[in-house]
Design an enzyme around this catalytic site. Structure first.
Site, short mmCIF file in Angstrom:
data_model
loop_
_atom_site.label_atom_id
_atom_site.label_comp_id
_atom_site.label_asym_id
_atom_site.label_seq_id
_atom_site.Cartn_x
_atom_site.Cartn_y
_atom_site.Cartn_z
CE LYS A 1 -6.61 -1.57 1.58
NZ LYS A 1 -7.79 -1.39 0.71
CB SER B 1 -7.33 0.34 6.15
OG SER B 1 -7.12 -0.16 4.86
N GLY C 1 -2.83 0.60 3.82
CA GLY C 1 -4.18 0.65 3.28
C GLY C 1 -4.66 2.04 2.92
#
Length: 143
Positions: A74, A76, A100
């Site tokens: 993920k 971000s 993300g």
């Protein structure tokens, strides 16, 4: 282990951000490898530099993508060029990349991300599901 006992299907593990200056690619690879080897459930890497001040290096992600118990990332950070490079470097692995944030979810889909973990889905869930549906149907213009 406690999350697996509680029923988690996987764990999202944020980059360690203490002693940031010592978090080289080698140190991060070592850390995540130890976590993955001791985890009874699959591990998803989590790079959130806005909160940790540390971006998980692309070379570390590429190396970690080869571990059988590390299934994805993920990201971000929002750097689509970086996300695209990670997707390119891990394309031959059983490894998935997730955006993300909804702010770059569409861009993530356009470079090969498989989805997202987005806080905005808590209030605009139907709209983000529609965005996903359109992207998976290759209707990027409508998305």
């Amino acid at each position: 282990r406690s999350m697996a006992r509680a029923g988690a299907d996987a764990v999202l593990v944020v980059t360690p951000c203490y002693y940031r200056g010592r978090m080289s690619s080698a140190a991060l690879i070592h850390h995540y490898t130890k976590v993955a080897e001791s985890s009874p459930v699959p591990v998803v890497l989590y790079s959130v530099p806005g909160n940790t001040g540390l971006d998980l290096p692309v070379d570390a992600v590429a190396a970690l993508s080869q571990h059988p118990n590390i299934i994805g990332l993920k990201d971000s950070g929002g750097d689509i060029t970086r996300i695209s490079l990670i997707i390119h470097k891990t394309r031959n692995q059983d490894f998935q990349v997730l955006s993300g944030s909804a702010g770059f979810l569409l861009a993530g889909y356009s470079v090969g991300a498989v989805g997202g973990v987005c806080a905005l889905a808590n209030i605009l869930g139907a709209q983000l599901c529609e965005l996903e549906r359109l992207c998976l149907a290759e209707q990027i213009g409508r998305a």
